[in-house]
Design a protein around this motif. Structure first.
Motif, PDB file in Angstrom:
ATOM      1  N   SER A  85       0.902  -1.140  -0.024  1.00 27.00           N
ATOM      2  CA  SER A  85       0.087   0.085  -0.135  1.00 27.00           C
ATOM      3  C   SER A  85       0.867   1.433   0.002  1.00 27.00           C
ATOM      4  O   SER A  85       1.600   1.561   0.969  1.00 27.00           O
ATOM      5  CB  SER A  85      -1.000  -0.047   1.120  1.00 27.00           C
ATOM      6  N   GLY A  86       0.773   1.974  -0.926  1.00 28.60           N
ATOM      7  CA  GLY A  86       1.626   3.329  -1.172  1.00 28.60           C
ATOM      8  C   GLY A  86       1.473   4.225  -0.006  1.00 28.60           C
ATOM      9  O   GLY A  86       2.406   4.672   0.600  1.00 28.60           O
ATOM     10  N   SER A  87       0.086   4.168   0.337  1.00 28.60           N
ATOM     11  CA  SER A  87       0.018   5.459   1.643  1.00 28.60           C
ATOM     12  C   SER A  87       0.411   4.780   2.915  1.00 28.60           C
ATOM     13  O   SER A  87       0.989   5.447   3.734  1.00 28.60           O
ATOM     14  CB  SER A  87      -1.682   5.386   1.741  1.00 28.60           C
ATOM     15  N   GLU A  88       0.541   3.399   2.997  1.00 30.72           N
ATOM     16  CA  GLU A  88       0.915   2.851   4.143  1.00 30.72           C
ATOM     17  C   GLU A  88       2.458   3.132   4.381  1.00 30.72           C
ATOM     18  O   GLU A  88       3.021   3.294   5.427  1.00 30.72           O
ATOM     19  CB  GLU A  88       0.570   1.292   4.209  1.00 30.72           C
ATOM     20  N   VAL A  89       3.006   2.562   3.274  1.00 32.97           N
ATOM     21  CA  VAL A  89       4.625   2.846   3.093  1.00 32.97           C
ATOM     22  C   VAL A  89       4.918   4.299   3.304  1.00 32.97           C
ATOM     23  O   VAL A  89       5.971   4.582   3.960  1.00 32.97           O
ATOM     24  CB  VAL A  89       5.000   2.174   1.721  1.00 32.97           C
ATOM     25  N   CYS A 133       7.732   7.987   5.085  1.00 33.55           N
ATOM     26  CA  CYS A 133       7.978   9.488   4.941  1.00 33.55           C
ATOM     27  C   CYS A 133       7.493  10.471   5.466  1.00 33.55           C
ATOM     28  O   CYS A 133       7.808  11.604   5.443  1.00 33.55           O
ATOM     29  CB  CYS A 133       7.726   9.406   3.284  1.00 33.55           C
ATOM     30  N   GLY A 134       6.362  10.098   6.313  1.00 36.30           N
ATOM     31  CA  GLY A 134       5.589  10.658   6.834  1.00 36.30           C
ATOM     32  C   GLY A 134       6.278  11.589   7.951  1.00 36.30           C
ATOM     33  O   GLY A 134       5.701  12.892   8.175  1.00 36.30           O
ATOM     34  N   ALA A 135       7.224  11.268   8.649  1.00 33.13           N
ATOM     35  CA  ALA A 135       7.782  12.107   9.732  1.00 33.13           C
ATOM     36  C   ALA A 135       8.410  13.357   9.283  1.00 33.13           C
ATOM     37  O   ALA A 135       8.591  14.314  10.012  1.00 33.13           O
ATOM     38  CB  ALA A 135       9.000  11.236  10.647  1.00 33.13           C
ATOM     39  N   CYS A 136       8.794  13.407   7.981  1.00 32.95           N
ATOM     40  CA  CYS A 136       9.554  14.565   7.455  1.00 32.95           C
ATOM     41  C   CYS A 136       8.651  15.164   6.596  1.00 32.95           C
ATOM     42  O   CYS A 136       8.307  16.582   6.687  1.00 32.95           O
ATOM     43  CB  CYS A 136      10.735  14.198   6.608  1.00 32.95           C
ATOM     44  N   HIS A 137       7.897  14.556   5.449  1.00 31.00           N
ATOM     45  CA  HIS A 137       7.153  15.182   4.738  1.00 31.00           C
ATOM     46  C   HIS A 137       5.701  15.509   5.130  1.00 31.00           C
ATOM     47  O   HIS A 137       4.911  16.165   4.479  1.00 31.00           O
ATOM     48  CB  HIS A 137       7.021  14.519   3.376  1.00 31.00           C
ATOM     49  N   GLY A 138       5.327  14.910   6.298  1.00 28.68           N
ATOM     50  CA  GLY A 138       3.984  15.161   6.708  1.00 28.68           C
ATOM     51  C   GLY A 138       3.064  13.785   6.183  1.00 28.68           C
ATOM     52  O   GLY A 138       2.978  13.304   5.038  1.00 28.68           O
ATOM     53  N   GLN A 139       1.753  13.760   6.970  1.00 35.79           N
ATOM     54  CA  GLN A 139       1.055  12.749   6.739  1.00 35.79           C
ATOM     55  C   GLN A 139       0.145  13.349   5.361  1.00 35.79           C
ATOM     56  O   GLN A 139      -0.233  12.157   4.673  1.00 35.79           O
ATOM     57  CB  GLN A 139       0.051  12.502   7.869  1.00 35.79           C
ATOM     58  N   LYS A 171      22.112  15.392   0.011  1.00 36.24           N
ATOM     59  CA  LYS A 171      21.720  14.216   0.555  1.00 36.24           C
ATOM     60  C   LYS A 171      20.926  14.251   1.614  1.00 36.24           C
ATOM     61  O   LYS A 171      21.194  13.341   2.812  1.00 36.24           O
ATOM     62  CB  LYS A 171      22.787  13.283   0.647  1.00 36.24           C
ATOM     63  N   ASP A 172      19.828  14.958   1.859  1.00 37.15           N
ATOM     64  CA  ASP A 172      19.462  15.172   3.159  1.00 37.15           C
ATOM     65  C   ASP A 172      18.215  13.950   3.547  1.00 37.15           C
ATOM     66  O   ASP A 172      17.743  13.528   4.777  1.00 37.15           O
ATOM     67  CB  ASP A 172      18.562  16.552   3.225  1.00 37.15           C
ATOM     68  N   MET A 173      17.931  13.407   2.410  1.00 39.09           N
ATOM     69  CA  MET A 173      16.663  12.372   2.529  1.00 39.09           C
ATOM     70  C   MET A 173      17.426  11.040   2.393  1.00 39.09           C
ATOM     71  O   MET A 173      18.546  10.711   1.873  1.00 39.09           O
ATOM     72  CB  MET A 173      15.992  12.385   1.037  1.00 39.09           C
ATOM     73  N   PRO A 174      16.950  10.005   3.382  1.00 37.71           N
ATOM     74  CA  PRO A 174      17.554   8.635   3.443  1.00 37.71           C
ATOM     75  C   PRO A 174      17.493   8.185   2.043  1.00 37.71           C
ATOM     76  O   PRO A 174      16.886   8.416   1.187  1.00 37.71           O
ATOM     77  CB  PRO A 174      16.698   7.877   4.253  1.00 37.71           C
ATOM     78  N   VAL A 175      18.342   6.955   1.862  1.00 34.30           N
ATOM     79  CA  VAL A 175      18.574   6.288   0.770  1.00 34.30           C
ATOM     80  C   VAL A 175      17.664   5.104   0.826  1.00 34.30           C
ATOM     81  O   VAL A 175      17.900   4.191   1.472  1.00 34.30           O
ATOM     82  CB  VAL A 175      20.094   5.771   0.385  1.00 34.30           C
TER      83      VAL A 175
END
Length: 113
Positions: A9-13, A18-24, A75-79
């Motif tokens: 599920s894309g929303s679940e992943v 991603c949500g902690a940084c980009h928001g829900q 490279k702020d974003m995790p790999v």
């Protein structure tokens, strides 16, 4: 593509990784966003910033992070390509790609008009 673990599920992943940084809501306003020098991108405006075109291939490369993407900045974003492989304990590229593709599809549906 519904081979059990490959049916992500894309929303679940997105919410999980991603949500902690980009928001829900993917607007760059996650709980950790304030701690960064540069605010995480508002992913709902990815197409808008690209002349109205959602470039899924580019988005997948940015999420994967194992190859540099010209113009993507630092490279702020995790790999996530490596992280997803570790999370599901596999080096199977199709499983990693399926997880990334699910997030890309989810983000495509969130684009502002």
């Amino acid at each position: 593509q519904s081979e059990g673990r490959r049916d992500f599920s894309g929303s679940e992943v997105f919410r999980t990784y991603c949500g902690a940084c980009h928001g829900q809501s993917a607007k760059g306003d996650g709980p950790l966003a304030a701690s960064f020098r540069r605010k995480p991108a508002d992913l709902t405006e990815f197409a808008k910033r690209n002349g109205g075109v959602f470039d899924g291939e580019l988005m997948a490369k940015i999420i994967d992070g194992r190859k540099d993407v010209k113009g993507h900045g630092g490279k702020d974003m995790p790999v996530w390509g490596d992280a997803f492989g570790s999370a599901i304990e596999t080096t199977d590229e199709s499983s990693i790609a399926a997880r990334i593709a699910a997030v890309v599809k989810y983000l495509e549906g969130l684009q502002v008009k």
